[in-house]
Write a protein that holds these residues in place. Structure first.
Motif, PDB file in Angstrom:
ATOM      1  N   SER A   1       0.910  -1.291   0.058  1.00 18.17           N
ATOM      2  CA  SER A   1       0.089   0.095   0.083  1.00 18.17           C
ATOM      3  C   SER A   1       0.891   1.282  -0.052  1.00 18.17           C
ATOM      4  N   SER A   2       1.799   1.163   0.465  1.00 18.40           N
ATOM      5  CA  SER A   2       2.922   2.451   0.862  1.00 18.40           C
ATOM      6  C   SER A   2       3.496   2.616  -0.443  1.00 18.40           C
ATOM      7  N   LEU A   3       3.920   1.693  -1.371  1.00 15.82           N
ATOM      8  CA  LEU A   3       4.329   1.412  -2.871  1.00 15.82           C
ATOM      9  C   LEU A   3       3.243   2.326  -3.616  1.00 15.82           C
ATOM     10  N   GLU A   4       2.129   1.589  -3.526  1.00 11.41           N
ATOM     11  CA  GLU A   4       0.961   2.239  -4.374  1.00 11.41           C
ATOM     12  C   GLU A   4       0.644   3.630  -4.182  1.00 11.41           C
ATOM     13  N   ASN A   5       0.673   4.118  -2.807  1.00 14.36           N
ATOM     14  CA  ASN A   5       0.365   5.470  -2.464  1.00 14.36           C
ATOM     15  C   ASN A   5       1.495   6.253  -2.929  1.00 14.36           C
ATOM     16  N   SER A   6       2.666   6.020  -2.682  1.00 14.10           N
ATOM     17  CA  SER A   6       4.005   6.782  -2.987  1.00 14.10           C
ATOM     18  C   SER A   6       4.003   7.040  -4.547  1.00 14.10           C
ATOM     19  N   ALA A   7       3.622   5.976  -5.331  1.00 15.41           N
ATOM     20  CA  ALA A   7       3.770   6.121  -6.649  1.00 15.41           C
ATOM     21  C   ALA A   7       2.567   7.082  -7.191  1.00 15.41           C
ATOM     22  N   LEU A   8       1.504   7.058  -6.438  1.00 17.21           N
ATOM     23  CA  LEU A   8       0.307   8.033  -7.034  1.00 17.21           C
ATOM     24  C   LEU A   8       0.888   9.555  -6.618  1.00 17.21           C
ATOM     25  N   LEU A   9       1.591   9.696  -5.641  1.00 15.76           N
ATOM     26  CA  LEU A   9       2.070  10.972  -5.425  1.00 15.76           C
ATOM     27  C   LEU A   9       3.133  11.446  -6.216  1.00 15.76           C
ATOM     28  N   ILE A  10       4.184  10.479  -6.753  1.00 21.42           N
ATOM     29  CA  ILE A  10       5.067  11.169  -7.761  1.00 21.42           C
ATOM     30  C   ILE A  10       4.309  11.372  -9.166  1.00 21.42           C
ATOM     31  N   GLY A  11       3.157  10.612  -9.351  1.00 22.74           N
ATOM     32  CA  GLY A  11       2.525  10.858 -10.676  1.00 22.74           C
ATOM     33  C   GLY A  11       1.530  11.961 -10.824  1.00 22.74           C
TER      34      GLY A  11
ATOM     35  N   GLU B   1      -3.826  11.931   4.263  1.00 19.18           N
ATOM     36  CA  GLU B   1      -3.675  12.107   5.570  1.00 19.18           C
ATOM     37  C   GLU B   1      -4.979  12.167   6.146  1.00 19.18           C
ATOM     38  N   LYS B   2      -6.141  12.473   5.708  1.00 21.63           N
ATOM     39  CA  LYS B   2      -7.515  12.571   6.059  1.00 21.63           C
ATOM     40  C   LYS B   2      -7.993  11.415   5.714  1.00 21.63           C
ATOM     41  N   GLY B   3      -7.580  10.228   5.207  1.00 21.73           N
ATOM     42  CA  GLY B   3      -8.211   8.718   5.274  1.00 21.73           C
ATOM     43  C   GLY B   3      -8.717   8.728   3.663  1.00 21.73           C
ATOM     44  N   TYR B   4      -8.310   9.501   2.705  1.00 20.03           N
ATOM     45  CA  TYR B   4      -8.827   9.253   1.490  1.00 20.03           C
ATOM     46  C   TYR B   4      -8.218   7.931   0.872  1.00 20.03           C
ATOM     47  N   LYS B   5      -9.115   7.047   0.314  1.00 22.32           N
ATOM     48  CA  LYS B   5      -8.744   5.725  -0.200  1.00 22.32           C
ATOM     49  C   LYS B   5      -8.654   6.001  -1.918  1.00 22.32           C
ATOM     50  N   PRO B   6      -7.659   5.753  -2.483  1.00 19.25           N
ATOM     51  CA  PRO B   6      -7.521   5.931  -4.112  1.00 19.25           C
ATOM     52  C   PRO B   6      -8.343   4.891  -4.681  1.00 19.25           C
ATOM     53  N   SER B   7      -8.785   5.187  -5.814  1.00 18.75           N
ATOM     54  CA  SER B   7      -9.523   4.148  -6.499  1.00 18.75           C
ATOM     55  C   SER B   7      -8.481   3.105  -7.130  1.00 18.75           C
ATOM     56  N   ARG B   8      -8.933   2.123  -7.507  1.00 10.00           N
ATOM     57  CA  ARG B   8      -8.246   0.869  -7.957  1.00 10.00           C
ATOM     58  C   ARG B   8      -7.695   1.285  -9.293  1.00 10.00           C
ATOM     59  N   ALA B   9      -8.545   2.015 -10.061  1.00  9.84           N
ATOM     60  CA  ALA B   9      -8.197   2.437 -11.404  1.00  9.84           C
ATOM     61  C   ALA B   9      -6.867   3.262 -11.335  1.00  9.84           C
TER      62      ALA B   9
END
Length: 255
Positions: free
Chosen positions: A168-178, A190-198
């Protein structure tokens, strides 16, 4: 690490020597570490009946505690009523650990890592902070909030997404970079947002960069976890491992 290996070997020797300390009140384990070349930098009273020993081996430091009048030794985290780690505070106060020169390491990080700048920008753009930061790490979130709540006008603050806590850390960090607005996304995470699978699938192309950030950052700055906060003041680089607000404030006041 060498100091931990020596500690384990000395514990083995000490267990056969009984439970009462010798007349000078220094526990047998501490004596054996000193005999093996470990520097005893400081002795201090933690609280009534408990003595602390600040030990240094090269650039490795450790604080041990003993129950006075015995050979019983313990180490690790000691948390006070406010949630502060007293062991970290004691290390900061009683250990003087020589730091390597991280100037080249920071230059390499700037060159090879992907990071984003905080929306809170320095007025003079004089000094820099780089944070090795896992978006799933609780203390990283505290550092994020702290460095945005307190406006450090002489610092640009840069966030290097890493993956220290799994997939999950890998996925969220990749989202931040892109992401086109990573600071906004970080606030939402930080507020609990869950990114979509897409969105997670789209960001897979940044996974390798997250791995580079993680391996390069951890190796270059001797980091064992997150956050690792790298502070550059007038070209001099200091590194703080973990988030200790009082200590961080003292360092930032130098800028």
């Amino acid at each position: 690490m060498k100091l931990k290996r020596l500690l384990l070997s000395c514990i083995t020797l000490t267990l056969s020597l009984g439970s009462i300390a010798e007349e000078d009140k220094t526990p047998t384990l501490v004596k054996r570490l000193v005999e093996k070349g470990i520097e005893l930098q400081n002795t201090f009273e933690l609280t009534e009946g408990v003595t602390g020993y600040a030990l240094l081996d090269g650039t490795e430091g450790m604080v041990l505690y003993s129950l006075d009048g015995t050979d019983l030794i313990f180490n690790g985290d000691i948390i006070d009523k406010d949630g502060k780690n007293i062991s970290d505070i004691m290390k900061d106060e009683y250990l003087i650990i020589p730091e390597p020169d991280y100037t080249k390491a920071l230059a390499d990080l700037k060159e090879g890592a992907k990071y984003f700048e905080s929306p809170v920008k320095a007025g003079k753009q004089k000094n820099n902070i780089f944070v090795l930061h896992d978006p799933n790490c609780g203390y990283c979130k505290k550092a994020w909030s702290y460095l945005h709540t307190n406006r450090w006008n002489n610092f640009n603050i840069n966030w290097v997404p890493v993956a220290a806590l799994g997939q999950s850390s890998l996925e969220n960090s990749a989202l931040l970079i892109g992401h086109k607005d990573p600071a906004k996304l970080m606030n939402n995470l930080e507020k609990g947002y869950k990114p979509s699978r897409a969105d997670i699938e789209k960001a897979k192309k940044y996974h390798d960069q997250v791995r580079i950030n993680t391996s390069k950052g951890f190796k270059a700055f001797n980091a064992a976890g997150t956050p690792t906060i790298i502070i550059e003041i007038d070209g001099k680089v200091q590194v703080m491992r973990g988030f200790i607000p009082d200590r961080l404030e003292k360092i930032l006041a130098q800028g």
